[in-house]
Design a protein around this motif. Structure first.
Motif, PDB file in Angstrom:
ATOM      1  N   ILE A   1      23.982   7.474  55.266  1.00  0.00           N
ATOM      2  CA  ILE A   1      23.324   8.769  55.478  1.00  0.00           C
ATOM      3  C   ILE A   1      23.096   9.552  54.190  1.00  0.00           C
ATOM      4  O   ILE A   1      22.142  10.341  54.110  1.00  0.00           O
ATOM      5  CB  ILE A   1      24.124   9.631  56.477  1.00  0.00           C
ATOM      6  CG1 ILE A   1      25.518   9.947  55.937  1.00  0.00           C
ATOM      7  CG2 ILE A   1      24.203   8.950  57.825  1.00  0.00           C
ATOM      8  CD1 ILE A   1      26.331  10.841  56.862  1.00  0.00           C
TER       9      ILE A   1
ATOM     10  N   LEU B   1      18.583   8.749  60.312  1.00  0.00           N
ATOM     11  CA  LEU B   1      19.662   9.715  60.524  1.00  0.00           C
ATOM     12  C   LEU B   1      19.849  10.023  62.005  1.00  0.00           C
ATOM     13  O   LEU B   1      20.981  10.114  62.499  1.00  0.00           O
ATOM     14  CB  LEU B   1      19.364  11.005  59.754  1.00  0.00           C
ATOM     15  CG  LEU B   1      19.474  10.922  58.231  1.00  0.00           C
ATOM     16  CD1 LEU B   1      18.927  12.194  57.592  1.00  0.00           C
ATOM     17  CD2 LEU B   1      20.921  10.701  57.810  1.00  0.00           C
TER      18      LEU B   1
ATOM     19  N   ASN C   1      19.545  11.474  53.359  1.00  0.00           N
ATOM     20  CA  ASN C   1      19.430  12.926  53.176  1.00  0.00           C
ATOM     21  C   ASN C   1      18.804  13.266  51.826  1.00  0.00           C
ATOM     22  O   ASN C   1      17.979  14.180  51.720  1.00  0.00           O
ATOM     23  CB  ASN C   1      20.809  13.577  53.292  1.00  0.00           C
ATOM     24  CG  ASN C   1      21.241  13.780  54.733  1.00  0.00           C
ATOM     25  OD1 ASN C   1      20.463  14.238  55.562  1.00  0.00           O
ATOM     26  ND2 ASN C   1      22.480  13.444  55.042  1.00  0.00           N
TER      27      ASN C   1
END
Length: 253
Positions: free
Chosen positions: A208, A109, A212
């Motif tokens: 992403i 990230l 996450n």
């Protein structure tokens, strides 16, 4: 979890995109830099500053309207000494160091958002020199296309996850972002650049959202806040480092 992360990412990027386009358009409409002193320019953009203040105040009001969660209080007291001495940072990083999945997800990230930070800072100058674009709204619109792409990619990742964390999207997104960056200097029109940024954004969204979700899934319930705080800290440090390296490279030139 991946579906929720996808929706949150899409809404967040949509809000950022709307704010960026709106304030850029207002700047282009209200400000005329020809033959003006810095003091005159500051007076012209002052209303935009007050709009930002009003927007921040509305965010605070919305924040305090969120319902409180009945969570167990942390055993560690929130004291300035822990932050000044670096104890809090060491504890946070120690938790991440012992979780390989969390550590690697944060690195991924941080790398993605750092590359995005460099693009955000460098593309307007590139558009002016290589594409002969002098209207600031055009490069901002092209950059905003990446926001649209991230929102779409996040929604795609949400749909493709099917109540699980689809880790197969991570390499697909990473390769797609690399391909988009490789194509960037080959394109010579604003439309092609905008489409390429949409593609980069879609691939970024696929990249992403699972990362996450992995962070939230593998973090213990009593450590989730600490892990997320460390995640944000590392991402911001990485973005600052990429930005500083770019500034240093320009200074050497």
């Amino acid at each position: 979890m991946a579906e929720a992360n996808g929706l949150i990412q899409a809404v967040t990027i949509g809000a950022i995109l709307a704010g960026t386009v709106a304030f850029t358009a207002l700047f282009e409409t209200w400000v005329s830099p020809q033959d003006q002193t810095p003091a005159q320019l500051l007076r012209q953009i002052a209303p935009l500053g007050w709009l930002l203040v009003l927007n921040s105040a509305l965010q605070v009001v919305a924040l305090y309207r969120l319902p409180l969660d009945n969570t167990i209080r942390s055993e560690l007291p929130l004291t300035w000494q822990r932050y000044i001495k670096g104890t809090a940072l060491k504890d946070n990083l120690r938790i991440i160091a012992h979780q390989p999945v969390i550590r690697l997800s944060i690195i991924g990230l941080a790398t993605f958002w750092s590359v995005g930070q460099v693009l955000l800072a460098a593309f307007p100058a590139y558009a002016k020199d290589a594409l002969s674009i002098n209207n600031t709204l055009v490069p901002q619109g092209i950059l905003a296309a990446s926001g649209i792409g991230i929102a779409l990619g996040s929604l795609f990742a949400s749909k493709l996850s099917h109540n699980r964390i689809e880790t197969g999207l991570i390499p697909v997104g990473a390769i797609g972002v690399a391909v988009g960056l490789w194509c960037l200097p080959l394109l010579t029109t604003p439309v092609s650049q905008a489409l390429n940024f949409v593609f980069i954004g879609i691939m970024g969204g696929l990249f992403i959202v699972p990362l996450n979700a992995l962070i939230q899934f593998h973090a213990a319930d009593n450590e989730l806040g600490t892990v997320l705080a460390a995640n944000n800290w590392i991402q911001n440090i990485a973005m600052l480092g990429f930005w500083c390296s770019r500034r240093c490279s320009r200074w050497r030139e």
